[in-house]
Design an enzyme around this catalytic site. Structure first.
Site, PDB file in Angstrom:
ATOM      1  N   GLN A 146       0.817  -1.214   0.000  1.00 16.66           N
ATOM      2  CA  GLN A 146       0.000   0.000   0.000  1.00 16.66           C
ATOM      3  C   GLN A 146       0.854   1.269   0.000  1.00 16.66           C
ATOM      4  O   GLN A 146       0.604   2.193  -0.769  1.00 16.66           O
ATOM      5  CB  GLN A 146      -0.933   0.003   1.214  1.00 16.66           C
ATOM      6  CG  GLN A 146      -1.882   1.194   1.265  1.00 16.66           C
ATOM      7  CD  GLN A 146      -2.767   1.193   2.496  1.00 16.66           C
ATOM      8  OE1 GLN A 146      -2.547   0.433   3.428  1.00 16.66           O
ATOM      9  NE2 GLN A 146      -3.774   2.040   2.505  1.00 16.66           N
TER      10      GLN A 146
ATOM     11  N   TYR B 233       0.752  -6.493  16.258  1.00 17.62           N
ATOM     12  CA  TYR B 233       1.196  -5.418  15.366  1.00 17.62           C
ATOM     13  C   TYR B 233       1.889  -4.325  16.172  1.00 17.62           C
ATOM     14  O   TYR B 233       2.998  -3.883  15.841  1.00 17.62           O
ATOM     15  CB  TYR B 233      -0.009  -4.856  14.621  1.00 17.62           C
ATOM     16  CG  TYR B 233       0.280  -3.663  13.738  1.00 17.62           C
ATOM     17  CD1 TYR B 233       0.928  -3.824  12.515  1.00 17.62           C
ATOM     18  CD2 TYR B 233      -0.126  -2.379  14.118  1.00 17.62           C
ATOM     19  CE1 TYR B 233       1.172  -2.723  11.701  1.00 17.62           C
ATOM     20  CE2 TYR B 233       0.109  -1.288  13.304  1.00 17.62           C
ATOM     21  CZ  TYR B 233       0.768  -1.469  12.088  1.00 17.62           C
ATOM     22  OH  TYR B 233       1.006  -0.388  11.291  1.00 17.62           O
TER      23      TYR B 233
END
Length: 320
Positions: A12, A143
């Site tokens: 991305q 994360y």
């Protein structure tokens, strides 16, 4: 910064950052590093060199650095927040083990390294409004754990070995170019697609959930500017808070309705994403980035909305 390796160049951020760097440094080698199954295509492939670089393979990283005389590595390989929760072992392997490989190669070859952190590096015990640059970081997602570990490891390699490591903590990133890939803030991209397509948007995040967001052009500029910053001014390195805008689903929906009056939104909550969002800051204090390398965003919510809608109409071949 002349010869740059972007690891995760088809992702991305990477796909857009690679193209930006090729425009910024037309005389250099701006190498798109990819893994099997995620090869570059079209302009990304045709506009510059590419190399297979799996971040879990230190030899591949070193080979690309030697072949293209790399002086700077942008390490963008990571699993995004919601995806990482489903695959924590892989998230650690890529986010921490992979970073270790990059830093070791950088130490041996004399490269500078950019590894982005995130608002996900904070947790419920962090002040949520105007989160300070230096504050408690106790995330409860894998994360976030990998991002905090990455900040510490990058600082260690700077102080212990002199590796020029630098980083920013990205907010949620919004772009019309590349589809999102499993992040908690992805709703703020999906909502624009629904608006342009004339579809009702089913929001996975409840009203009143504020999160820091940033338009991709600002994020790309920050990634370049921090690596070009005068090192003598840097008090911090890994990692700088950067901020642009903060909103909840109701605010972004209302802004879209200013330009798409028929737009409708309802709620279909995702408990996992909501829990992650609740643990993240509402807004970041980016004073240190402004003072140490003159960070300044260019897009607010209104400017981003107008830009997103215009470009998505072109991309999706929608006349209105």
């Amino acid at each position: 910064m002349k010869n740059v390796l972007i690891i995760g160049a088809t992702g991305q951020i990477g796909s857009e950052l690679t193209m930006k760097l090729r425009k910024e440094y037309p005389g250099g080698n701006i190498v798109a590093g990819y893994i099997k199954g995620a090869e570059p295509h079209d302009e990304l492939l045709q506009s510059g060199p590419a190399a297979e670089v799996d971040i879990t393979n230190a030899d591949q990283i070193a080979r690309a650095v030697d072949t293209y005389h790399i002086d700077t590595i942008y390490n963008l390989a990571a699993l995004l927040s919601a995806v990482a929760e489903a695959r924590p072992q892989l998230a650690w392997k890529i986010g921490v083990g992979g970073l270790f490989n990059v830093l070791e190669v950088a130490r041996e070859k004399g490269c500078a390294v950019f590894t982005p952190s995130s608002i996900g590096s904070f947790g419920l015990s962090t002040p949520h409004v105007k989160t300070p640059q230096d504050t408690i970081q106790r995330p409860d997602t894998i994360y976030g754990v990998t991002k905090v570990t990455g900040e510490l490891l990058s600082d260690y390699y700077y102080h212990r070995f002199g590796v020029d490591t630098r980083s920013v903590r990205f907010p949620g990133l919004i772009s019309y170019t590349t589809l999102p890939g499993g992040g908690t803030t992805d709703y703020a991209v999906d909502i624009y697609y629904s608006a342009v397509r004339g579809e009702e948007f089913k929001c996975p995040i409840k009203p009143g959930t504020f999160m820091d967001m940033m338009y991709m052009p600002d994020a790309l500029r920050a990634a370049v500017e921090i690596m070009e910053a005068d090192p003598t001014r840097l008090i911090h390195r890994n990692s700088f808070n950067i901020a642009s805008m903060s909103f909840d689903p109701e605010i972004i929906a209302a802004k879209i309705k200013e330009y798409v009056p028929e737009f409708k939104m309802s709620y279909e909550l995702d408990p996992l994403r909501q829990a992650i969002a609740d643990s993240w800051p509402d807004s970041l204090d980016d004073t240190c980035a402004r003072q140490e390398w003159d960070w300044q965003p260019e897009y607010d919510l209104d400017a981003m909305t107008r830009h997103m809608l215009s470009h998505l109409r072109t991309k999706l071949h929608v006349d209105k």
